[in-house]
Design a protein around this motif. Sequence first.
Motif, PDB file in Angstrom:
ATOM      1  N   GLU A 120     -41.209  33.640  48.195  1.00 16.15           N
ATOM      2  CA  GLU A 120     -41.420  32.263  47.762  1.00 16.15           C
ATOM      3  C   GLU A 120     -40.145  31.829  47.047  1.00 16.15           C
ATOM      4  N   ARG A 131     -40.126  23.876  46.801  1.00 17.89           N
ATOM      5  CA  ARG A 131     -40.852  25.153  46.745  1.00 17.89           C
ATOM      6  C   ARG A 131     -41.373  25.456  48.144  1.00 17.89           C
ATOM      7  N   GLN A 133     -42.364  28.928  51.087  1.00 17.98           N
ATOM      8  CA  GLN A 133     -42.461  30.346  51.441  1.00 17.98           C
ATOM      9  C   GLN A 133     -41.868  30.551  52.824  1.00 17.98           C
TER      10      GLN A 133
END
Length: 468
Positions: A455, A373, A375
């Motif tokens: 994201e 994960r 951004q």
Amino acid sequence: MTYEILEKFKSIVGDDPVFVIHATMAPFFMCVPWNTQEYPLHTLFLAKGRDTCIALNEKRYFSLATEKFRQYYAGTISLRELEEEYRVYERDARQLYDEVTDKTLSELADAELQEYMLVIMNRLYPELLATIYIETIDHDKILDVIGIEHRSELDAIWERATQATFVSFEGRYLCNMTELVAAGQGDIVRKAKFMFTDYFRSKSDDEIAVALDDVRSHLPEKTQEAERLYTEAQDRANAHLAWRETLTPDARRLVEYAQLVMRLRDIRKDPIAQMLAVMLEVGTLMTERAGIEPRFVPYILLAEYTKGVAYLKSKQDDISTRDQGCLYLANPDHSYEVEYCDFPDAIAQFDAWTKHQVHDSSELKGQTACRGRVQGIVRVVSDPHDDHGFQEGDILVTSMTRPEFVPIMKRAGAVVTNEGGITCHAAIVSRELGIPCIIGTKIATQVLKDGDLVEVNANEGVVRILGE
């Protein structure tokens, strides 16, 4: 302006979805009839310079993967038979490549050059098309065959089943180059050319020589690195085999199929590159003899090369304007059509037609190729030779990655692609690099724009647009 080829392709596809690849690919290699008995495919190609777009009937293209797995799951075809089917293509492509690289092509007659193109069209392309099924197989296609009631069992093994246990393209080529340099026999630049050939061109002899000189200057280190990659791959393979033995017979069959198609998709890059390198070298000589500048080689269809030098000479004026914008259509019966276009207008019409595949949501969904994960800022890259100022940590968004994307991928915070399937290059390389990757979005390059803050949640297979 209305374009006849575009309108014809629309009518052929009808209401079926369209699979689109925005990438730098030469019409002469990719605009061919994908003719299979069950699912004949027309190929639409839009091209101007290095800006190219390919379109196929998605339903038929994806069905090839589903139906081949269905045959395997039903026991009508074995892993051994699938491997042997590929090996025929690998052997024939290698033989052709070795034969051509051992010849002085300039000494050959026009008819002999034409014969090489005929061999590629009539033998190697059908053999290549027999392996199309490996390109799009994924979790959902397997689930469609085995049944939704087996979803929990499939989910339990999926992530580990799709971890590559082999050395991928980049490592394999490093090993090949160290062996070539160490042997030092013959014209190693020419023998190495396929490793420096993408879907549009081969690097120049000077560029290849520089790369080989770098290997020569650091041969002990490069050899050690290649050996390390193969040792690590063997360790992964041993661990994978031990894990596989703990599974039920049905689960083991699924894992074995996943590993086979992943490996075949990766090693298939070698014969494809060999075939393309031959086409480029022979095509360049044929165009020169026809009085056509070599820069137009990528815009001449394979079917045109098979008609010989005299035919190309008769089409000299026609061919010499194709880099300004063309529509191509390759039909399953091996006929083809070419139409000149105002490229921005043609692309706009094509995008308008396919816009039903695009949604206005701030979320984009795909399949997880590598968890994580992060951004970052979006950079949409279709041509790795123009990375649009790609910075460390940017999010690489593209139709599909290929080996020449690896330097960009090494700088990326995450990778998001239109293309999917467990065998795709992005899936395999992102796992090796350990970067979040979402594949199979189909429309990432249409939804995401340069500069978007996003994201990438590859744990859930979701890209969220946070701002511009």
